[in-house]
Design a protein around this motif. Structure first.
Motif: not given
Length: 240
Positions: A202-207, A223-224, A233-240
């Motif tokens: 699983r990859l987390y991307v925070s931005a 994802k591709r 799996e790619v999970v996007l999340s807010l850094a702020s």
């Protein structure tokens, strides 16, 4: 009756606002990251992160710490300690932090000690206080669990990062290379300030909000492109 975490956060903000300027002892862990975030919000450019590294500190931990500092938007200085001598690492680190503070004309040196440390690490806490370091998280009454809760609320990418008892001697080179490639892919899609972290496949991307929205538009393509790196799996999340 104990105060709520939100009330303690307000006390922390008030304490930080009264400091004018500060060097923050920053390890990349959740405690110092929360403190750094609040200092950045309350002191602006008068908050500087300083990471003091022992000789056996894992390089991949420094990579993550740099990325988080970049997301928060603070100047990040790295100081490396030499092995040997009769002076303890803590004393050397405290001396180095004070030296940076004097050089940059910063009024205070802060660390990420919290209320749980007063019972579990009383000697190191006393040594830090003797060296002139302040502990705003502790002074605000915050516990480790409350720090994690607030870090999650604020969108800090390492809110659930576990504390390691000792640095790993051997780096996971393959994982480090995969993260580097994943970071490059994310940046090519326009998220220049994003941070990537991995947990298994699983990859987390925070931005920031704008970058997350942009990445969401290209999520299928993202994802591709991550699958050949082993991230299913790619999970996007807010850094702020």
């Amino acid at each position: 009756m104990d105060e709520s975490p939100e009330r303690k956060l307000e006390k922390l903000r008030k304490k930080v606002r009264s400091l004018n300027s500060a060097v923050i002892a920053y390890s990349g862990g959740v405690d110092s990251t929360l403190l750094l975030r609040i200092c950045r919000e309350e002191l602006g450019k008068n908050a500087v992160a300083v990471t003091v590294l022992p000789p056996d500190y894992p390089e991949e931990e420094l990579v993550v710490a740099r990325r988080i500092a970049r997301i928060i938007g603070v100047l990040h200085i790295v100081e490396r300690l030499e092995e040997g001598g009769i002076v303890s690492r803590d004393s050397k680190a405290h001396d180095r932090l004070r030296k940076v503070a004097r050089k940059m004309e910063m009024d205070n040196v802060l660390n990420g000690s919290h209320r749980d440390d007063s019972a579990n690490h009383s000697q190191s806490l006393a040594a830090a206080r003797k060296s002139g370091l302040q502990s705003p998280l502790l002074d605000s009454g915050l516990t480790k669990s409350e720090i994690r809760l607030l870090a999650k609320m604020l969108g800090l990418p390492n809110w659930n990062k576990t504390s390691s008892s000792r640095p790993r001697k051997i780096m996971d080179r393959g994982k480090d290379e995969r993260l580097g490639k994943a970071q490059g892919i994310v940046e090519k899609l326009g998220a220049k300030k994003a941070m990537v972290l991995a947990e298994g496949s699983r990859l987390y991307v925070s931005a920031g909000r704008r970058e997350v929205v942009g990445l969401a538009r290209h999520l299928l393509a993202l994802k591709r492109r991550m699958k050949p790196l082993g991230f299913t799996e790619v999970v996007l999340s807010l850094a702020s």
